[in-house]
Design a protein around this motif. Structure first.
Motif, PDB file in Angstrom:
ATOM      1  N   VAL A  76       0.852  -1.193   0.000  1.00  0.00           N
ATOM      2  CA  VAL A  76       0.000   0.000   0.000  1.00  0.00           C
ATOM      3  C   VAL A  76       0.888   1.244   0.000  1.00  0.00           C
ATOM      4  CG1 VAL A  76      -1.778   1.307   1.227  1.00  0.00           C
ATOM      5  CG2 VAL A  76      -1.824  -1.206   1.217  1.00  0.00           C
ATOM      6  N   VAL A  77       0.610   2.167  -0.925  1.00  0.00           N
ATOM      7  CA  VAL A  77       1.379   3.414  -1.033  1.00  0.00           C
ATOM      8  C   VAL A  77       0.594   4.546  -0.384  1.00  0.00           C
ATOM      9  CG1 VAL A  77       2.465   5.061  -2.586  1.00  0.00           C
ATOM     10  CG2 VAL A  77       2.432   2.618  -3.173  1.00  0.00           C
ATOM     11  N   ASP A  78       1.193   5.163   0.618  1.00  0.00           N
ATOM     12  CA  ASP A  78       0.601   6.344   1.269  1.00  0.00           C
ATOM     13  C   ASP A  78       0.772   7.555   0.345  1.00  0.00           C
ATOM     14  OD1 ASP A  78       0.667   8.846   3.080  1.00  0.00           O
ATOM     15  OD2 ASP A  78      -0.099   7.281   4.405  1.00  0.00           O
ATOM     16  N   GLN A  79      -0.214   8.452   0.358  1.00  0.00           N
ATOM     17  CA  GLN A  79      -0.147   9.630  -0.514  1.00  0.00           C
ATOM     18  C   GLN A  79       1.002  10.567  -0.162  1.00  0.00           C
ATOM     19  OE1 GLN A  79      -3.837  11.719  -0.068  1.00  0.00           O
ATOM     20  NE2 GLN A  79      -3.591  12.063   2.133  1.00  0.00           N
ATOM     21  N   ARG A  80       1.578  10.379   1.011  1.00  0.00           N
ATOM     22  CA  ARG A  80       2.716  11.210   1.419  1.00  0.00           C
ATOM     23  C   ARG A  80       4.060  10.547   1.118  1.00  0.00           C
ATOM     24  NH1 ARG A  80       0.779  11.544   7.501  1.00  0.00           N
ATOM     25  NH2 ARG A  80       0.507   9.339   6.938  1.00  0.00           N
ATOM     26  N   LYS A  81       4.019   9.400   0.405  1.00  0.00           N
ATOM     27  CA  LYS A  81       5.244   8.635   0.178  1.00  0.00           C
ATOM     28  C   LYS A  81       5.422   8.281  -1.296  1.00  0.00           C
ATOM     29  CE  LYS A  81       6.207   7.985   4.661  1.00  0.00           C
ATOM     30  NZ  LYS A  81       7.467   8.397   5.318  1.00  0.00           N
ATOM     31  N   PHE A  82       6.691   8.047  -1.656  1.00  0.00           N
ATOM     32  CA  PHE A  82       7.035   7.375  -2.904  1.00  0.00           C
ATOM     33  C   PHE A  82       7.344   5.922  -2.565  1.00  0.00           C
ATOM     34  CE2 PHE A  82       8.448  11.702  -4.184  1.00  0.00           C
ATOM     35  CZ  PHE A  82       7.706  11.821  -5.348  1.00  0.00           C
ATOM     36  N   ALA A  83       6.962   4.991  -3.448  1.00  0.00           N
ATOM     37  CA  ALA A  83       7.326   3.580  -3.280  1.00  0.00           C
ATOM     38  C   ALA A  83       8.225   3.183  -4.449  1.00  0.00           C
ATOM     39  CB  ALA A  83       6.081   2.699  -3.248  1.00  0.00           C
ATOM     40  N   VAL A  84       9.417   2.713  -4.142  1.00  0.00           N
ATOM     41  CA  VAL A  84      10.385   2.301  -5.162  1.00  0.00           C
ATOM     42  C   VAL A  84      10.525   0.779  -5.109  1.00  0.00           C
ATOM     43  CG1 VAL A  84      12.735   2.543  -6.019  1.00  0.00           C
ATOM     44  CG2 VAL A  84      11.586   4.489  -4.935  1.00  0.00           C
ATOM     45  N   VAL A  85      10.307   0.158  -6.255  1.00  0.00           N
ATOM     46  CA  VAL A  85      10.372  -1.307  -6.348  1.00  0.00           C
ATOM     47  C   VAL A  85      11.753  -1.719  -6.847  1.00  0.00           C
ATOM     48  CG1 VAL A  85       9.344  -3.368  -7.359  1.00  0.00           C
ATOM     49  CG2 VAL A  85       7.888  -1.394  -6.805  1.00  0.00           C
ATOM     50  N   PHE A  86      12.381  -2.653  -6.134  1.00  0.00           N
ATOM     51  CA  PHE A  86      13.706  -3.164  -6.499  1.00  0.00           C
ATOM     52  C   PHE A  86      13.605  -4.671  -6.773  1.00  0.00           C
ATOM     53  CE2 PHE A  86      14.389   0.497  -3.825  1.00  0.00           C
ATOM     54  CZ  PHE A  86      15.382   1.204  -4.500  1.00  0.00           C
ATOM     55  N   ALA A  87      14.430  -5.135  -7.689  1.00  0.00           N
ATOM     56  CA  ALA A  87      14.548  -6.575  -7.971  1.00  0.00           C
ATOM     57  C   ALA A  87      16.011  -6.967  -7.783  1.00  0.00           C
ATOM     58  CB  ALA A  87      14.078  -6.883  -9.392  1.00  0.00           C
ATOM     59  N   PHE A  88      16.266  -7.718  -6.727  1.00  0.00           N
ATOM     60  CA  PHE A  88      17.633  -8.134  -6.386  1.00  0.00           C
ATOM     61  C   PHE A  88      18.584  -6.926  -6.278  1.00  0.00           C
ATOM     62  CE2 PHE A  88      15.715 -11.679  -8.752  1.00  0.00           C
ATOM     63  CZ  PHE A  88      15.750 -12.654  -7.756  1.00  0.00           C
ATOM     64  N   GLY A  89      18.059  -5.852  -5.632  1.00  0.00           N
ATOM     65  CA  GLY A  89      18.864  -4.660  -5.403  1.00  0.00           C
ATOM     66  C   GLY A  89      18.931  -3.700  -6.561  1.00  0.00           C
ATOM     67  N   GLN A  90      18.313  -4.001  -7.698  1.00  0.00           N
ATOM     68  CA  GLN A  90      18.321  -3.141  -8.868  1.00  0.00           C
ATOM     69  C   GLN A  90      16.984  -2.384  -8.971  1.00  0.00           C
ATOM     70  OE1 GLN A  90      21.044  -2.707 -10.782  1.00  0.00           O
ATOM     71  NE2 GLN A  90      22.086  -4.113  -9.363  1.00  0.00           N
ATOM     72  N   PHE A  91      17.096  -1.116  -9.356  1.00  0.00           N
ATOM     73  CA  PHE A  91      15.904  -0.272  -9.478  1.00  0.00           C
ATOM     74  C   PHE A  91      15.016  -0.799 -10.598  1.00  0.00           C
ATOM     75  CE2 PHE A  91      13.544   3.263 -11.262  1.00  0.00           C
ATOM     76  CZ  PHE A  91      13.042   3.910 -10.147  1.00  0.00           C
ATOM     77  N   VAL A  92      13.712  -0.913 -10.308  1.00  0.00           N
ATOM     78  CA  VAL A  92      12.755  -1.399 -11.306  1.00  0.00           C
ATOM     79  C   VAL A  92      11.783  -0.298 -11.714  1.00  0.00           C
ATOM     80  CG1 VAL A  92      10.909  -3.063 -11.780  1.00  0.00           C
ATOM     81  CG2 VAL A  92      12.931  -3.767 -10.476  1.00  0.00           C
ATOM     82  N   ARG A  93      11.075   0.257 -10.729  1.00  0.00           N
ATOM     83  CA  ARG A  93      10.070   1.278 -11.043  1.00  0.00           C
ATOM     84  C   ARG A  93       9.704   2.049  -9.774  1.00  0.00           C
ATOM     85  NH1 ARG A  93       4.744  -0.482  -9.709  1.00  0.00           N
ATOM     86  NH2 ARG A  93       4.696  -2.676  -9.049  1.00  0.00           N
ATOM     87  N   VAL A  94       8.979   3.172 -10.016  1.00  0.00           N
ATOM     88  CA  VAL A  94       8.466   3.995  -8.918  1.00  0.00           C
ATOM     89  C   VAL A  94       6.949   3.890  -8.910  1.00  0.00           C
ATOM     90  CG1 VAL A  94       8.263   6.307  -7.961  1.00  0.00           C
ATOM     91  CG2 VAL A  94      10.400   5.593  -9.036  1.00  0.00           C
ATOM     92  N   ALA A  95       6.400   3.527  -7.772  1.00  0.00           N
ATOM     93  CA  ALA A  95       4.949   3.466  -7.607  1.00  0.00           C
ATOM     94  C   ALA A  95       4.513   4.700  -6.820  1.00  0.00           C
ATOM     95  CB  ALA A  95       4.556   2.181  -6.879  1.00  0.00           C
ATOM     96  N   ASP A  96       4.043   5.721  -7.546  1.00  0.00           N
ATOM     97  CA  ASP A  96       3.674   6.974  -6.878  1.00  0.00           C
ATOM     98  C   ASP A  96       2.171   7.177  -6.799  1.00  0.00           C
ATOM     99  OD1 ASP A  96       3.278   7.307  -9.533  1.00  0.00           O
ATOM    100  OD2 ASP A  96       4.515   9.103  -9.749  1.00  0.00           O
TER     101      ASP A  96
END
Length: 289
Positions: free
Chosen positions: A26-46
């Protein structure tokens, strides 16, 4: 039912629940959520609300604050002006994360490291701006310009690390104790000089206005006197003409009238005394029977 089969089903259900729960966040409206796969940047869930990812350990999520944060140094810092004067400056910076990917690459998501970096950038920009200006310009004349220049300079470097500078403010600017007295004396002398110039200018303008008013008064009085004399002369001429015309019709009456006028002028006051002979020509109209 076979007990082993029941246990297997229960274990499968538990594993399914765990997988499902690890795939949802769950992404709070006051936060950015960054998804990583094995330590590598994948995407931003805003987008605020429910989001999905691959279950751990294939993907994991880190959250970053998207609200405006403040850097407020507890102690004032010393800067040198163009006059080689030391100033104590208390400032603060408002900033926020706008690009989580750059922010993570630059600081591994550590807000404290980002705060230290921004503090260094602001300190460098302040030092550059102060060395180009005098104490008077910084304190009173160009204070807003200094803050805008600092903000623009810091914004360029901040954009490279995924941060936006919202505002930069100078809360307090103080002179060091050893130079305050000399600066105040110089400012006082400057104010006195300006005041004297204003007084001199005012006195000159006052004299000019007064001289112009007196000139106008003299012109008005002269013109009024000229007009009065012209009117008086015209009136005297008209009176003389009327007297001459009236007296020309009856000379004896005119002589009698002039004698009465002379009597009236001579005996205007009871205390007036004349010592003359009774048969004097002056009383000829009184002696007639």
């Amino acid at each position: 039912m076979n007990p082993n089969r029941v246990i297997a089903i229960l274990v499968g259900l538990v594993l399914l629940v765990i997988v499902v729960l690890s795939s949802v966040f769950v992404v709070d409206q006051r936060k950015f959520a960054v998804v990583f796969a094995f330590g590598q940047f994948v995407r931003v869930a805003d987008d605020a609300g429910l989001n999905f990812k691959l279950p751990a350990p294939f993907q994991n999520v880190r959250f970053f604050d998207r609200r405006i944060m403040t850097i407020d140094n507890p102690e004032a810092e010393r800067y040198i002006t163009a006059e080689k004067k030391n100033l104590l400056v208390d400032s603060y910076v408002k900033w926020r994360i706008v690009d989580p990917r750059k922010f993570f690459i630059s600081f591994k998501g550590d807000e404290r490291m980002a705060s230290d970096r921004l503090t260094q950038l602001v300190r460098s920009a302040l030092n550059e701006e102060f060395t180009k200006r005098t104490v008077r310009e910084i304190i009173s004349e160009q204070r807003d310009e200094v803050m805008q220049s600092i903000r623009k300079k810091v914004e360029v470097d901040a954009a490279d690390i995924g941060v936006e500078i919202v505002d930069v403010r100078l809360k307090r600017i103080d002179l060091l104790a050893e130079i305050s007295d000399s600066v105040y004396r110089r400012m006082e002398a400057e104010r006195k000089r300006v005041a004297n110039e204003l007084r001199s200018t005012g006195a000159a303008e006052s004299d000019k206005i007064r001289a112009d008013a007196e000139r106008q008064r003299d012109v008005i009085l002269a013109e009024a006197y000229r007009d009065a004399q012209r009117i008086k002369g015209a009136g005297d001429a008209r009176a003389t003409a009327l007297y001459s015309e009236a007296f020309g019709r009856d000379p004896q009456f005119a002589q009698f009238y002039r004698s009465l006028e002379a009597y009236r002028s001579s005996f205007k006051d009871k205390r007036d005394i004349m010592v003359i002979e009774p048969n004097n020509e002056f009383f000829k109209h009184l002696n007639k029977k």
